[in-house]
Design an enzyme around this catalytic site. Structure first.
Site, PDB file in Angstrom:
ATOM      1  N   LYS A   7       0.819  -1.233   0.000  1.00  0.00           N
ATOM      2  CA  LYS A   7       0.000   0.000   0.000  1.00  0.00           C
ATOM      3  C   LYS A   7       0.838   1.261   0.000  1.00  0.00           C
ATOM      4  O   LYS A   7       0.480   2.252  -0.614  1.00  0.00           O
ATOM      5  CB  LYS A   7      -0.957   0.020   1.194  1.00  0.00           C
ATOM      6  CG  LYS A   7      -0.293  -0.182   2.540  1.00  0.00           C
ATOM      7  CD  LYS A   7      -0.851  -1.393   3.208  1.00  0.00           C
ATOM      8  CE  LYS A   7       0.104  -2.005   4.182  1.00  0.00           C
ATOM      9  NZ  LYS A   7      -0.401  -3.259   4.739  1.00  0.00           N
ATOM     10  N   ILE A  53     -10.970  -8.590   1.770  1.00  0.00           N
ATOM     11  CA  ILE A  53     -12.248  -7.904   1.465  1.00  0.00           C
ATOM     12  C   ILE A  53     -12.088  -7.178   0.124  1.00  0.00           C
ATOM     13  O   ILE A  53     -11.174  -6.361  -0.011  1.00  0.00           O
ATOM     14  CB  ILE A  53     -12.591  -6.848   2.540  1.00  0.00           C
ATOM     15  CG1 ILE A  53     -12.325  -7.386   3.946  1.00  0.00           C
ATOM     16  CG2 ILE A  53     -14.015  -6.370   2.396  1.00  0.00           C
ATOM     17  CD1 ILE A  53     -12.351  -6.290   5.012  1.00  0.00           C
ATOM     18  N   GLY A 104       1.444 -10.551  15.860  1.00  0.00           N
ATOM     19  CA  GLY A 104       1.751 -10.438  14.434  1.00  0.00           C
ATOM     20  C   GLY A 104       0.845  -9.462  13.697  1.00  0.00           C
ATOM     21  O   GLY A 104       0.837  -9.408  12.473  1.00  0.00           O
ATOM     22  N   ASP A 121      -0.241   3.719   7.848  1.00  0.00           N
ATOM     23  CA  ASP A 121      -0.826   2.553   7.168  1.00  0.00           C
ATOM     24  C   ASP A 121      -2.276   2.817   6.731  1.00  0.00           C
ATOM     25  O   ASP A 121      -2.605   2.668   5.546  1.00  0.00           O
ATOM     26  CB  ASP A 121      -0.693   1.325   8.091  1.00  0.00           C
ATOM     27  CG  ASP A 121      -1.362   0.101   7.529  1.00  0.00           C
ATOM     28  OD1 ASP A 121      -0.743  -0.591   6.697  1.00  0.00           O
ATOM     29  OD2 ASP A 121      -2.525  -0.177   7.891  1.00  0.00           O
ATOM     30  N   LYS A 135      -3.976   3.404   2.766  1.00  0.00           N
ATOM     31  CA  LYS A 135      -5.155   2.662   2.279  1.00  0.00           C
ATOM     32  C   LYS A 135      -6.280   3.631   1.888  1.00  0.00           C
ATOM     33  O   LYS A 135      -6.944   3.444   0.865  1.00  0.00           O
ATOM     34  CB  LYS A 135      -5.616   1.685   3.355  1.00  0.00           C
ATOM     35  CG  LYS A 135      -4.601   0.566   3.603  1.00  0.00           C
ATOM     36  CD  LYS A 135      -4.926  -0.183   4.887  1.00  0.00           C
ATOM     37  CE  LYS A 135      -3.950  -1.320   5.122  1.00  0.00           C
ATOM     38  NZ  LYS A 135      -4.101  -1.907   6.468  1.00  0.00           N
TER      39      LYS A 135
END
Ligand code: NAP
Length: 319
Positions: free
Chosen positions: A104, A135, A184, A198, A202
């Site tokens: 991304k 998704i 994780g 992050d 997106k």
């Protein structure tokens, strides 16, 4: 007979290994849905000698042995980060390969350069796995070209959802972050999660697709989750609300405003009920009403599902 579609994996970590395993354990299904066989030609990693659960795929440290291999039609870049991922994707297009990626950061930052390289090479750049893992929100955003988006809001980062939900149970911020890393969920650099990079990448990708032009990630206003206190969480709970780290794009008449930060949601809502890597994307539109997408937004297998969906789409188009 059509020759198998050759796939090379650049990166053989959490996601790359999951792609290799899935290609090994469902060959027939992939061939049936793609309309031709898929063949994993090889993989590249930093340390080819490292033991991994990735089937019997040959591993090299030199990505160019794969990029220069005429048997490779599709390059799957799952190294992550800016370099060498960027140069390798551009080198793949120069050699007439399609590119599929979960990266991304690179797609959001180098949107124009990568799309232009794909256009010049007459090859595809696909990145379903970059947002919401399994998704299909990238496909949905592409399919909604006729609608005017009004508001997009969602949980696009599992680490921060985990931290918020653990703080509801009384855990301190640092302890909750350490737990997310142990499970994780967290990115290698926790700043990508808790300082909002992050989800900003997106959101930038989804807004760019919905608007048909690049919305740079630097245009997303970010406020860190680090300032969240247990008092704030408790006060929200007393109001029947939950605190979540939301990504929001407001598609106004003149300019789209996008932000990532701490917001209150109803405790009983999908967002309020989410506790870990579950992602939620809500999109309010004019023609299509409100669409809601929910599912696993991270994890090797869920991300591999999206990557292989992109490879199948390339095979179906007769690459
Ligand atoms: N993990 C998830 O749940 C998830 C979900 C959605 C998207 N993504 C995205 O998917 C991408 C990969 O994530 P990941 O979690 O699989 O990362 P990872 O586990 O850290 O794996 C990275 C892989 O890249 C290899 N690598 C690193 N530098 C390299 C270099 N210079 N040349 C060749 N190979 C190199 C590493 O080799 P070694 O193994 O030898 O170190 C490793 O195999 C990232 O863009 C990430 O944002 C991940």
């Amino acid at each position: 007979m059509t020759r198998p579609l050759g796939v090379a994996l650049l990166g053989l970590g959490t996601v790359g290994s999951a792609v290799a395993r899935a290609m090994g354990d469902r060959e027939k299904r992939l061939a049936a849905t793609a309309g031709r066989a898929l063949r994993l030609v090889g993989a590249c990693a930093r340390d080819p000698g490292k033991p991994r659960d990735a089937g019997g795929v040959p591993v090299t440290a030199d990505p160019f042995t794969l990029l220069d291999d005429p048997e490779v039609d599709v390059v799957v870049e799952v190294i992550g980060g800016m370099e060498p991922a960027r140069d390798l994707q551009l080198a793949a297009f120069e050699r007439g390969k399609h590119v599929v990626t979960a990266n991304k950061e690179l797609v959001a930052r180098e949107w124009r350069q990568l799309h232009e390289a794909a256009r010049l090479a007459k090859r595809e750049l696909r990145f379903e796995a970059a947002v919401g893992a399994a998704i299909p929100v990238v496909a949905a955003a592409r399919a909604l070209g006729a609608v005017r988006p009004r508001v997009l809001s969602g949980l696009l980062n599992g680490t921060t959802t985990y931290i918020c939900s653990r703080m509801e149970e009384g855990a301190a911020f640092d302890a909750a972050l350490a737990e997310a890393q142990a499970k994780g969920y967290a990115e290698a650099d926790p700043s990508a999660d808790v300082d909002g990079w992050d989800p900003a990448y997106k959101l930038s990708i989804l807004v760019s697709l919905l608007e048909g032009r690049w919305f740079p990630p630097d245009g997303v206003r970010r406020s860190s989750l680090r300032s969240l206190t247990l008092e704030q969480v408790a006060e929200a709970a007393a109001r029947g609300s939950a605190v979540r780290y939301l990504a929001v794009a407001d598609f106004g008449e003149r300019a789209t405003k996008a932000r990532v930060g701490i917001e209150e949601v109803r405790a009983s809502s999908l967002e309020g009920q989410a506790t870990g890597p579950t992602n939620v994307v809500r999109l309010e539109t004019d023609l299509a009403g409100t669409l809601t997408f929910v599912g696993p937004g991270a994890g090797g297998n869920a991300t591999a599902a999206a990557i292989l969906g992109d490879v199948i789409a390339i095979a179906q188009r007769g690459a």
